[in-house]
Design a protein around this motif. Sequence first.
Motif, short mmCIF file in Angstrom:
data_model
loop_
_atom_site.label_atom_id
_atom_site.label_comp_id
_atom_site.label_asym_id
_atom_site.label_seq_id
_atom_site.Cartn_x
_atom_site.Cartn_y
_atom_site.Cartn_z
N MET A 1 1.27 -1.48 -0.09
CA MET A 1 -0.33 -0.22 -0.40
C MET A 1 1.28 0.95 0.09
SD MET A 1 -3.29 0.35 2.59
CE MET A 1 -3.56 -1.23 2.48
N GLU A 2 0.27 2.05 -0.64
CA GLU A 2 1.36 3.23 -0.51
C GLU A 2 1.00 4.53 0.34
OE1 GLU A 2 3.70 4.87 -1.20
OE2 GLU A 2 3.91 4.09 -3.57
N GLN A 3 1.96 4.01 1.43
CA GLN A 3 1.49 5.06 2.75
C GLN A 3 2.29 6.11 2.46
OE1 GLN A 3 -0.24 4.00 4.31
NE2 GLN A 3 0.06 1.18 4.93
N TYR A 4 3.43 5.91 1.09
CA TYR A 4 4.29 7.08 1.64
C TYR A 4 3.94 7.25 0.71
CZ TYR A 4 6.83 3.98 5.48
OH TYR A 4 6.76 3.94 6.64
N SER A 5 3.25 7.99 0.26
CA SER A 5 2.48 8.99 -1.58
C SER A 5 2.95 10.71 -1.23
CB SER A 5 1.17 8.73 -1.79
OG SER A 5 0.53 9.55 -2.62
N PRO A 6 3.73 11.27 -1.08
CA PRO A 6 3.56 12.81 -1.11
C PRO A 6 2.02 13.55 -1.11
CG PRO A 6 5.09 12.34 -2.32
CD PRO A 6 4.49 11.16 -2.27
N ALA B 14 -4.42 14.16 11.43
CA ALA B 14 -3.71 12.95 11.58
C ALA B 14 -3.23 11.80 10.02
CB ALA B 14 -4.86 11.34 12.65
N LEU B 15 -3.73 12.09 9.15
CA LEU B 15 -3.77 10.61 8.20
C LEU B 15 -2.68 11.89 7.45
CD1 LEU B 15 -7.73 9.80 7.41
CD2 LEU B 15 -5.87 8.36 8.32
N ALA B 16 -2.71 12.62 7.53
CA ALA B 16 -1.25 13.49 6.54
C ALA B 16 -0.08 13.55 6.61
CB ALA B 16 -1.76 15.33 6.21
N ASP B 17 0.09 12.13 7.26
CA ASP B 17 1.45 11.44 7.55
C ASP B 17 1.66 11.01 7.32
OD1 ASP B 17 3.60 12.90 9.40
OD2 ASP B 17 3.90 10.91 9.37
N PRO B 18 2.90 10.17 6.59
CA PRO B 18 3.59 8.90 5.99
C PRO B 18 3.66 8.03 7.23
CG PRO B 18 4.88 10.20 5.00
CD PRO B 18 3.81 11.24 6.14
N THR B 19 4.41 8.42 8.18
CA THR B 19 4.55 6.94 9.44
C THR B 19 3.20 7.00 10.01
OG1 THR B 19 6.82 8.60 9.60
CG2 THR B 19 5.72 7.42 12.10
N ARG B 20 2.53 8.09 10.16
CA ARG B 20 0.92 7.71 10.50
C ARG B 20 -0.01 7.39 9.90
NH1 ARG B 20 1.37 12.86 12.35
NH2 ARG B 20 0.28 13.94 10.97
N ARG B 21 0.19 7.06 8.60
CA ARG B 21 -0.43 5.89 7.16
C ARG B 21 0.30 4.68 7.40
NH1 ARG B 21 -0.15 10.42 4.30
NH2 ARG B 21 1.14 9.71 2.93
N ALA B 22 1.98 4.53 7.68
CA ALA B 22 2.67 3.28 8.10
C ALA B 22 2.02 2.43 9.09
CB ALA B 22 3.45 3.41 8.03
N VAL B 23 1.78 3.16 10.14
CA VAL B 23 1.09 3.21 11.58
C VAL B 23 -0.35 2.57 11.32
CG1 VAL B 23 0.85 3.51 13.96
CG2 VAL B 23 2.78 4.00 13.29
N LEU B 24 -0.91 3.03 11.42
CA LEU B 24 -2.34 2.91 10.75
C LEU B 24 -2.68 1.40 9.28
CD1 LEU B 24 -4.00 5.94 10.35
CD2 LEU B 24 -4.69 4.54 12.51
N PHE B 48 8.20 9.31 17.25
CA PHE B 48 7.44 8.33 16.96
C PHE B 48 6.76 7.94 18.37
CE2 PHE B 48 5.84 4.08 17.44
CZ PHE B 48 5.23 4.23 16.09
N MET B 49 6.63 8.93 19.69
CA MET B 49 5.13 8.63 20.47
C MET B 49 4.73 10.09 20.45
SD MET B 49 5.32 6.24 22.27
CE MET B 49 3.45 6.94 23.38
N LYS B 50 5.20 10.83 19.31
CA LYS B 50 4.29 12.17 19.01
C LYS B 50 3.65 12.13 18.09
CE LYS B 50 7.20 15.70 19.51
NZ LYS B 50 8.35 17.04 20.07
N HIS B 51 3.71 10.91 16.93
CA HIS B 51 2.72 10.42 16.15
C HIS B 51 1.48 9.37 17.30
CE1 HIS B 51 4.86 12.16 13.20
NE2 HIS B 51 6.12 11.13 13.08
N ILE B 52 1.62 8.93 17.69
CA ILE B 52 1.47 7.51 18.68
C ILE B 52 -0.23 8.66 19.36
CG2 ILE B 52 0.65 5.84 20.10
CD1 ILE B 52 2.03 5.17 17.84
N ARG B 53 0.27 9.64 20.14
CA ARG B 53 -0.58 10.73 20.62
C ARG B 53 -1.69 11.49 19.84
NH1 ARG B 53 3.88 11.02 24.82
NH2 ARG B 53 4.44 12.27 23.61
#
Lengths: 115, 115
Positions: A1-6, B14-24, B48-53
């Motif tokens: 899945m494309e999580q890294y799409s800017p 929350a969805l506007a970040d690749p790390t957070r989308r990858a965690v989801l 990383f905890m900032k993203h989790i919070r």
Amino acid sequence: MEQYSPHLDVVFQALADPTRRAVLGRLGEGPASISVLARPFAMALPSFMKHIRLLEGSGLIRTHKQGRVRTCAIERQPFAAAEGWLSAQRALWEARTDRLEQFVTATVQNPGEPQ
Amino acid sequence: MEQYSPHLDVVFQALADPTRRAVLGRLGEGPASISVLARPFAMALPSFMKHIRLLEGSGLIRTHKQGRVRTCAIERQPFAAAEGWLSAQRALWEARTDRLEQFVTATVQNPGEPQ
């Protein structure tokens, strides 16, 4: 899945504001000029234009200037990208729920057998 | 349509970040501890905890601490809210496209009549 799409970053960022969502809602009914779009908001034009530029930068709208009037219209593809990402997430959970159900059913039907 | 929901602001943010989308995306496969979730990222734990919070604050995940281990799990309702908003937009365009088609069809069939 494309999580890294800017691209998804800027699309979701653009959607994270009530003024911008309201503008998109209005444009869903058809193209409109900046002055028509700005009318419902108690906001100075430069502030409103920042929202328009952010929407245009995300690809969610396109704008076109003719004479002194700039008209905005919706672009469907970025909406489809955002919906696609969300529905792919749902597909993951549903697949997991299906596997859990199969496991539970097999366990209930054959309680003595190792799974 | 609910353009003014502050809940949608924080969900889309929350969805506007690749790390957070990858965690989801990872949590879509099942609950996981913070340390398992953090592993793929070259990121200090406090970052990383900032993203989790932020994810927890948006309602997209819930977390539960047992002993020294905090486990995260997905919450489906905020995804449904975001998908609902996007699909309501699509319904607007589709209704407009239908009206345009009816107009064009009526114009072609009765070219002389005023619409």
